[in-house]
Design a protein around this motif. Structure first.
Motif, mmCIF file in Angstrom:
data_model
loop_
_atom_site.group_PDB
_atom_site.id
_atom_site.type_symbol
_atom_site.label_atom_id
_atom_site.label_comp_id
_atom_site.label_asym_id
_atom_site.label_seq_id
_atom_site.Cartn_x
_atom_site.Cartn_y
_atom_site.Cartn_z
ATOM 1 N N ALA A 1 -4.023 -0.395 6.359
ATOM 2 C CA ALA A 1 -3.895 -1.717 5.731
ATOM 3 C C ALA A 1 -3.320 -2.719 6.721
ATOM 4 O O ALA A 1 -3.810 -3.853 6.834
ATOM 5 C CB ALA A 1 -3.013 -1.616 4.490
ATOM 6 N N ALA B 1 0.830 -1.203 0.000
ATOM 7 C CA ALA B 1 0.000 0.000 0.000
ATOM 8 C C ALA B 1 0.868 1.258 0.000
ATOM 9 O O ALA B 1 0.624 2.202 -0.743
ATOM 10 C CB ALA B 1 -0.927 -0.006 1.224
ATOM 11 N N LEU C 1 -2.635 5.143 4.570
ATOM 12 C CA LEU C 1 -3.145 3.946 3.907
ATOM 13 C C LEU C 1 -2.432 2.695 4.445
ATOM 14 O O LEU C 1 -3.059 1.666 4.724
ATOM 15 C CB LEU C 1 -2.922 4.071 2.390
ATOM 16 C CG LEU C 1 -3.558 2.986 1.541
ATOM 17 C CD1 LEU C 1 -5.077 3.097 1.606
ATOM 18 C CD2 LEU C 1 -3.084 3.086 0.091
#
Lengths: 310, 333, 515
Positions: free
Chosen positions: B114, B96, B110
């Motif tokens: 994740a 990510a 992110l």
């Protein structure tokens, strides 16, 4: 890790079975047995070999890998499966330099051309079993020596260095350590500590941080692979000594690219792993065609990769 | 029948010796103090500020994993998958964070999400499967150990993922007054876990289930969901540990965390939590993680070789648990 | 093993008879004085009852005699020599055998393996001699009159009652001078109890002294030679059974008369609406399509009698949603309900005091307060946070109602005597104020005093309009407590008795109809 072992045996067996059903043409069949595909080195090698097989198109490749570096049990099963399937050539990177001798002897007796690469089978064990088998591969000791020499040249005689070793008991870890020691001796360096970090980044980071605390006067580090060198470099950054302590390593994986570019890693050694199995297969195919038997140690190339910023 | 045993002073058996009293009161903390004293006497570097920073950094990942495992072990479960789940979460987050076209802040956000999501998901699966069929978590999480490791290798194609934003690395190596920020994160988790275990209904149920699952069930409580929650928390902490791993080393490796589960379990058990469930504390886990970290650090500082170091680590684990056994015994009567 | 000559007046007077003598025995746990001056003696070949309320000191005395605890003061003489076993093994070696209230059997092993567990017979090669093991086990079981047993069967196939007999067989198999039976009849039906008494008679004739700990005075009076009464850690009196009466013994035990509370409350009272009813309700274990049908009204105490294995516990567990019903239906306030899990039953205002408090009722390592609030956690928490103050208050209040005897609310329930533990189980449910209360063996292992207290609590609950369903193996308990008794056998209701028909004979007649 008995469970892992069981699981990987099952894996190997099923891969081999699947391969067995697709045996219809008369191209020579090559069985490639590697070590852990979790290792970037073998993963890359598999890709390189597949390309090679597609390019040549005159042999059929069947490849298997283990789940970890020391899983010779699965390798033995793989050899036996390949014999049963009647492959023409077995190309193998042994997980254990002694245990694999006997099954490979059986393969040779069954008329299979066997090529041993990456790690040499134990000479004593070969002699005892009456096996005469050549080894195709790089000289890890020579390679480590190349890296060590680069470090010695940079630091000059008398500099204090430490070694971060690979898995205790692994042949290439042992050879690389010997190579580092050769270079240390030749270059007049002073070895003040040597410890394993089991090839692993986080452990290398922890172990080296503690070595640095115990010996703040370290000037150079010889790491037995690049993954551990990454951990060492991070430890140096945390301690604010990234520029002033030099690091050399082995393997030339992509992740060390940036470190070589800006000089945090002084040098590493490329053993062209991507081509290693393919080269062995070429040699095997020659023998199969009626060429001379391989003898002794067929050394494959090694190259020192030095930081651009040097 | 002829034999009769004579022993005049019956009271001699009672535990009044000061040595026993010390063990009883100090417990595992005593072992830690002992180690600290030994190492500071034998290495001048041990108590140096930067070494203390090092120790705190080095125990962080193990401590975070051990916090989650404390929940699972308190309900008499086990989670062998935390090391692999760490790698899985790190690889997912690594993918990510290196997505092209993201600014550093978005990439980091992110990646954090994740990692937490990946870890939580693995924990949730562990919990759902073992609680639903009432199967031993030992074997379910052993399965997850392989699934998560295989997943990590598959997603990363067995390659180390690198080139993370600088800010992420800064977080990993930052410290406040010599205390690493990542360790502060771990301490906050310990604090939250303490609160949850001791001040909430959920914590009460965790202890209750570990002691007598049937009694809790018959009192009308949803034992199933509490168990699932314990495993999910454990997966979540593995996700947090993955973030710390990435921030500290600036890479994601699919072979990260091999064997971490054993160190984390050791920290929990050394800390006095019973593998049979129902008994233990998060403070103990904190001490347990310190013992393991101090030992790993100190033994290198005093220059012990790798193999001796391994043996002594094993020995200390056993001694710590034996001491705790005596503490338990003396506090009971 | 050394011996010391003993100069003891009493002993010299009756040198042949006295086998064990306990003098001013004292023991404390922390600040709690468990024994504060216990004196008593045993004669060879007698059956000697130890009675007293829970917490009176019987269990502690037994644990000292069997080497589990050490004493803090006083002396014990066995065969005239000072006796102080350091561990259970030493006690056993000197012929002190005990059969505990809580079983010590290995449930996955066979009967034979359990019996021979302490000393497996070996062949010359040092391997397990299975034939010899089975032979010994058969002999041991025959010695207690059970000859139709396949000793290779796993213990787990057996009911709780038979396990008790296996324990006795195991204890007697080793050399025994003194056999201590701690509440041996608590789990037995009357028929099994009779069997046990025959066994006691047999071993008594072999010169073994039997110490019989029981809360059932009728049993004490039918089998024992002498009785020693304990109260608050002291031995109050030792009497010959022939010279005393149950009433006298009880008054020694509690220091007050309990007849009023123990007598059945025959005053007729109005029953309310139907609270709970079963219509052809069939538990999964039942072979009969027809299931069981009954009605339970508010204000009623309905008893369910039956032998072990009649399906009483299974019925209660189905009513509470612990297991699903196979067919038929259950009505709560006359509308059909389906309980998929205990929560559903609890939400419908039902509580369940389970049979086995150690396995299902209590969290032994948790405090009295924590156990008391287990079923009503929402009352002592808000937004998921525990309110410790409210929890303690709840526990204190219910403890008072139930006359719970405890040190501190934060003490573990495992520190309480059996009767007080049972009160904590009751407290747990009373805290919820359930409309319907299911009780499975509500006074198992509870002493007479606490029993009377529990009866009076249950009856006052009924007076408040609660509906109570009581399963019990003790017929006097049902006769004392209930407004109506159903007799269950083989998962079927074999009869219903009104108070004027209550008698042990009548219940037994019906109970045996199923077999």
């Amino acid at each position: 890790m008995v469970f892992l072992k069981k699981a990987s045996i099952a894996l190997v067996a099923s891969v081999a079975l699947m391969a067995g059903s697709a045996m219809a043409n008369d191209k020579p069949v090559v069985g490639l047995i590697m070590k852990s595909l979790a290792n970037e080195f073998f993963r890359d090698m598999l890709e390189g070999t597949k390309e090679h097989a597609a390019r040549r198109g005159d042999y059929e490749l069947r490849a298997v890998g283990m789940q970890n570096e020391t899983d010779f049990q699965s390798q033995i099963n793989a050899v036996e499966n390949f014999i049963t399937q009647g492959v023409d050539i077995i190309v193998i990177a042994p997980a254990d330099s002694r245990a694999m001798v006997r099954p490979l002897k059986r393969a040779m007796e069954a008329g299979v051309v066997v090529v041993n690469f990456d790690v040499s089978l134990d000479a004593d064990a070969k002699k005892k079993q009456g096996v005469d088998l050549a080894f195709v591969g790089p000289d890890n000791r020579d390679g480590a020596r190349l890296a060590g020499d680069a470090l010695a040249k940079e630091l000059g005689a008398g500099a204090k260095v430490v070694i971060i070793e690979g898995n205790p008991g692994a042949d290439n870890a042992h050879e690389r350590k010997l190579g580092f020691e050769d270079a240390i001796k030749a270059g007049g360096l002073k070895l003040i500590d040597s410890r394993t970090a089991h090839w692993e980044t986080e452990e290398a980071n922890t172990v080296f941080s503690n070595m640095l605390t115990a010996h703040p006067d370290i000037q150079g580090v010889l790491a037995a692979n690049d993954s551990m060198a990454i951990g060492v470099v991070k430890a140096l950054e945390s301690a604010g000594r990234a520029g002033d302590i030099k690091v050399v390593a082995f393997d030339n994986i992509p992740a060390v690219g940036p470190m070589l570019a800006d000089g945090r890693l002084l040098a590493t050694v490329d053993q062209f792993g991507r081509d290693m199995a393919a080269n062995s297969i070429e040699l095997g195919l020659e023998v199969l065609k009626g060429g001379p038997q391989l003898e002794g140690w067929v050394k494959t190339p090694l190259k020192l990769v030095v930081s651009d910023k040097k | 029948m002829t034999a009769t045993n004579v022993k005049v002073n019956g009271a001699a058996k009672s535990s009044r010796f000061s040595f026993k009293a010390i063990i009883r009161d100090a417990g595992i903390g005593l072992a830690l103090i002992g180690l600290i004293v030994i190492f500071s006497l034998s290495s001048e570097h041990f108590l140096a500020a930067n070494n203390i920073t090092n120790i705190l950094t080095q125990i962080t990942i193990n401590l975070i994993l051990a916090v989650g495992l404390t929940f699972v072990i308190l309900i008499a479960g086990i989670d062998l998958s935390v090391g692999s789940v760490l790698a899985f979460a790190a690889v997912v987050a690594g993918k990510a964070i290196t997505l092209p076209g993201l600014g550093p802040t978005e990439a980091i956000m992110l990646a954090v999400m994740a990692a937490l999501l990946a870890g939580t998901l693995c924990g949730l699966l562990n919990g759902l499967i073992s609680a639903y069929w009432g199967l031993p978590s030992f074997i379910i999480t052993l399965g997850m150990l392989n699934i998560a490791r295989g997943g990590a290798l598959h997603i990363s194609e067995a390659q180390t993922i690198y080139s993370f934003p600088e800010q992420f690395n800064d977080f990993g190596s930052a410290s406040i007054f010599g205390i690493p920020v990542v360790f502060i994160v771990a301490l906050v988790l310990v604090g939250i876990a303490w609160f949850v275990l001791h001040k909430t209904v959920f914590g009460r149920m965790i202890y209750g289930i570990g002691n007598n699952e049937e009694a809790v069930r018959l009192a009308g409580h949803p034992v199933f969901w509490y168990k699932v929650a314990a495993f999910t928390i454990c997966g979540l902490t593995a996700g947090v540990a993955a973030i710390v791993y990435m921030a500290r080393l600036n890479i994601s490796s699919p072979i990260a965390g091999i064997g971490f589960e054993l160190n984390a379990i050791a920290a929990v058990i050394i800390g006095g939590t019973s593998l049979m469930g129902g008994r233990g504390s998060i403070q103990g886990t904190l001490l347990g993680a310190f013992i393991i970290g101090v030992l790993a650090n100190g033994l290198i500082l005093i220059g012990l070789n790798d193999f001796m170091r391994q043996m002594i680590t094993g020995l200390v684990i056993i001694v710590a648990v034996v001491l705790d056994h005596y503490r338990e015994k003396y506090t009971k009567v | 093993m050394s011996t010391t000559p003993v100069h003891n007046q009493d002993l010299l007077e009756s040198p042949d008879e006295e086998i064990l003598r306990v003098e001013s025995l004292r023991k404390h746990f922390g600040g709690v004085k468990a024994l504060q001056g216990v004196n008593f003696s045993l004669k060879r070949g007698e059956v000697h009852a130890l009675v007293g309320e829970n917490g009176a000191g019987k269990s502690t005395l037994i644990k000292i005699l069997t080497g589990v605890h050490s004493m803090d003061g006083g002396k014990i003489f066995l065969n005239g020599s000072e006796y102080q076993p350091e561990n259970p093994r030493q006690a056993k070696a000197q012929g002190m055998q005990v059969v505990h209230q809580e079983f010590n059997l290995l449930t996955h092993l066979s009967v034979a393996e359990n019996i021979c567990f302490e000393a497996f017979p070996k062949t010359r090669l040092g391997l397990l001699d299975r034939n010899e093991m089975n032979r010994r086990a058969r002999a041991a079981m025959e010695a207690i009159g059970l000859s139709d047993v396949n000793v290779s069967d796993s213990i787990s196939q057996w009911g709780i009652a038979y396990r008790q007999l296996v324990e006795i067989a195991r204890a007697l198999q080793s050399k025994s001078q003194i056999l201590i039976l701690d509440e041996p009849t608590a789990t037995l039906t009357d028929r099994e109890t009779d069997k046990l008494f025959q066994i006691i008679d047999t071993i008594k004739k072999q010169g073994v002294t039997v110490v019989f700990v029981s809360h059932h005075l009728n049993e004490v009076f039918s089998i024992c030679d002498r009785v020693t009464v304990f109260r608050s850690g002291e031995s109050i009196i030792t009497e010959k059974i022939a010279d005393t009466t149950p009433e006298k013994v009880v008054s020694h035990m509690v220091g007050k008369h309990l007849e009023l509370e123990m007598a059945h409350n025959f005053e007729a009272h109005e029953l309310g609406e139907i609270a709970l009813s079963a219509d052809r309700l069939r538990v999964p274990q039942s072979p009969h399509e027809s299931g069981v049908s009954f009605e339970l009204r508010y204000g009623e105490v309905l008893g369910i009698a039956g032998l072990v294995g009649a399906g009483r516990t299974e019925l209660l567990r189905s009513l509470f949603g612990v297991q699903q019903i196979a067919s038929g239906c259950l009505l709560r306030d006359q509308s059909e309900v389906v309980f998929k899990k205990p929560r559903d039953a609890i939400d419908a205002g039902i509580g369940f005091v389970t049979e086995d408090r150690k396995e299902e009722g209590l969290i032994l390592d948790m405090s009295i307060a924590e156990n008391s609030s287990l079923a009503s956690i929402e009352q002592v928490s808000s937004a998921g946070l525990m309110q410790i103050g409210r929890e303690n208050e709840l526990a204190r209040k219910n403890g008072e109602v139930l006359k719970l005897k405890y040190g501190q609310l934060k003490d573990n329930v495992s520190s309480l005597s059996g009767g007080n533990q049972q009160k904590v189980v009751l407290a747990k449910w009373i805290a919820r104020q359930p409309e319907v209360l299911l009780l499975d063996e509500p006074t198992r292992g509870v002493d007479v005093g606490a029993k009377a207290e529990i009866y009076s609590i249950l009856r006052s609950l009924a007076r408040e309009g609660k509906a109570l369903l009581v399963v019990s193996s003790e017929m006097p308990e049902l006769i004392t407590l209930c407004d109506r008794i159903l007799v269950l056998a083989d998962h079927q209701i074999k009869g219903e008795l009104a108070p004027d028909e209550f008698s042990q004979e009548r219940i037994l007649q019906l109970a045996y109809k199923g077999n």
